[in-house]
Write a protein that holds these residues in place. Structure first.
Motif, PDB file in Angstrom:
ATOM      1  N   LEU A  15       0.253   4.249  -2.458  1.00 43.21           N
ATOM      2  CA  LEU A  15      -0.263   5.509  -2.056  1.00 43.21           C
ATOM      3  C   LEU A  15       0.670   6.776  -2.679  1.00 43.21           C
ATOM      4  O   LEU A  15       0.686   8.165  -2.901  1.00 43.21           O
ATOM      5  CB  LEU A  15      -0.502   5.673  -0.676  1.00 43.21           C
ATOM      6  N   THR A  46      -5.330  10.273   1.104  1.00 41.95           N
ATOM      7  CA  THR A  46      -6.731  10.532   2.431  1.00 41.95           C
ATOM      8  C   THR A  46      -7.048   9.375   2.576  1.00 41.95           C
ATOM      9  O   THR A  46      -7.983   8.940   3.607  1.00 41.95           O
ATOM     10  CB  THR A  46      -6.458  11.899   3.353  1.00 41.95           C
ATOM     11  N   LYS A 101      -6.967   5.989   1.664  1.00 42.93           N
ATOM     12  CA  LYS A 101      -6.222   5.029   2.559  1.00 42.93           C
ATOM     13  C   LYS A 101      -7.386   5.016   3.617  1.00 42.93           C
ATOM     14  O   LYS A 101      -7.399   3.697   3.966  1.00 42.93           O
ATOM     15  CB  LYS A 101      -5.099   5.885   3.445  1.00 42.93           C
ATOM     16  N   SER A 102      -8.308   6.034   4.301  1.00 42.18           N
ATOM     17  CA  SER A 102      -9.218   5.532   5.276  1.00 42.18           C
ATOM     18  C   SER A 102     -10.265   4.706   4.762  1.00 42.18           C
ATOM     19  O   SER A 102     -10.409   3.259   6.152  1.00 42.18           O
ATOM     20  CB  SER A 102      -9.430   6.988   5.782  1.00 42.18           C
ATOM     21  N   PRO A 147       0.541  -1.509  -0.155  1.00 45.00           N
ATOM     22  CA  PRO A 147      -0.170   0.001  -0.317  1.00 45.00           C
ATOM     23  C   PRO A 147       1.165   1.459  -0.243  1.00 45.00           C
ATOM     24  O   PRO A 147       0.525   2.753  -1.004  1.00 45.00           O
ATOM     25  CB  PRO A 147      -0.875  -0.131   1.447  1.00 45.00           C
ATOM     26  N   GLU A 148       2.171   1.459   0.555  1.00 50.72           N
ATOM     27  CA  GLU A 148       3.043   2.755   0.571  1.00 50.72           C
ATOM     28  C   GLU A 148       3.317   3.097  -1.097  1.00 50.72           C
ATOM     29  O   GLU A 148       3.518   3.871  -1.260  1.00 50.72           O
ATOM     30  CB  GLU A 148       3.974   1.687   1.531  1.00 50.72           C
ATOM     31  N   PHE A 157      -7.702   1.094   2.340  1.00 51.88           N
ATOM     32  CA  PHE A 157      -5.955   0.409   2.415  1.00 51.88           C
ATOM     33  C   PHE A 157      -6.423   0.136   4.765  1.00 51.88           C
ATOM     34  O   PHE A 157      -5.494  -1.369   4.942  1.00 51.88           O
ATOM     35  CB  PHE A 157      -5.240   0.703   2.160  1.00 51.88           C
ATOM     36  N   ASP A 158      -6.679   1.386   5.006  1.00 50.00           N
ATOM     37  CA  ASP A 158      -6.605   1.062   6.277  1.00 50.00           C
ATOM     38  C   ASP A 158      -7.567  -0.437   7.059  1.00 50.00           C
ATOM     39  O   ASP A 158      -7.296  -0.835   7.748  1.00 50.00           O
ATOM     40  CB  ASP A 158      -7.467   1.965   7.187  1.00 50.00           C
TER      41      ASP A 158
END
Length: 129
Positions: free
Chosen positions: A22, A47, A50-51, A18-19, A54-55
Motif C-alpha cells: 500500500l 483505497t 485495499k477494500s 500489504p502495508e 486485501f481487506d
C-alpha cells in the motif's frame, strides 16, 4: 528510465506485507485481478485496492500468502514480472490452496502504476465452495 534493480526491489518489498504494498500504490494505480478469480475486477487507487482485495483476503483466509519464486525484469520498460504460488486456507470451508500465479507490475517514478494478475482461479474457486 528507472533502474531495473530498483524496480525489482520495490516489487520484492510489496510481497513482505500489504502495508508495504500500500506504500507503493497511488490514487492513480490501476489494479486488475484476473477474470474468474473470486476477487476479479479492475480497481483504481489505494483505497479501492485495499477494500476490494486485501481487506477481503485478510478476513476470509487464514495464512493467505503470495510467495514469489522468480522475478523477471523487462529491460527499459519499468516492468517487473513475478512468478509464484498462493497458499492459504479459506476460513468458511477449511479448504487449502496452492495456486500458481504470474503478476505483471508497471512502475512509474518508484510507484506502482499498474498491476495485472494471472492465476489458476479454478483452484481458488474450488477451495471457496
Amino acid at each position: 528510465m528507472e533502474s531495473q534493480q530498483a524496480n525489482v526491489n520495490i516489487i520484492r518489498r510489496t510481497y513482505e506485507g500489504p502495508e508495504f504494498l500500500l506504500e507503493a500504490v497511488t490514487d492513480s494505480t490501476v489494479w486488475t485481478e484476473a477474470a474468474g478469480y473470486p476477487y476479479c475486477g479492475t480497481f483504481h487507487g489505494a483505497t479501492s485496492i485495499k477494500s476490494n482485495v486485501f481487506d477481503r483476503l485478510g478476513t476470509e483466509w487464514d495464512g493467505f500468502v503470495a510467495t514469489v519464486h522468480t522475478y523477471h525484469e523487462v529491460a527499459n520498460q519499468n516492468i517487473v514480472i513475478t512468478e509464484g504460488v498462493y497458499t492459504g486456507t479459506y476460513k468458511t470451508t477449511g479448504k487449502s490452496i496452492r495456486a500458481d500465479f504470474v503478476h505483471v507490475w508497471k512502475l512509474d517514478d518508484g510507484k506502482i502504476a499498474a498491476f495485472k494478475q494471472y492465476v489458476d482461479s479454478h483452484i481458488v474457486v474450488q477451495a471457496m465452495s
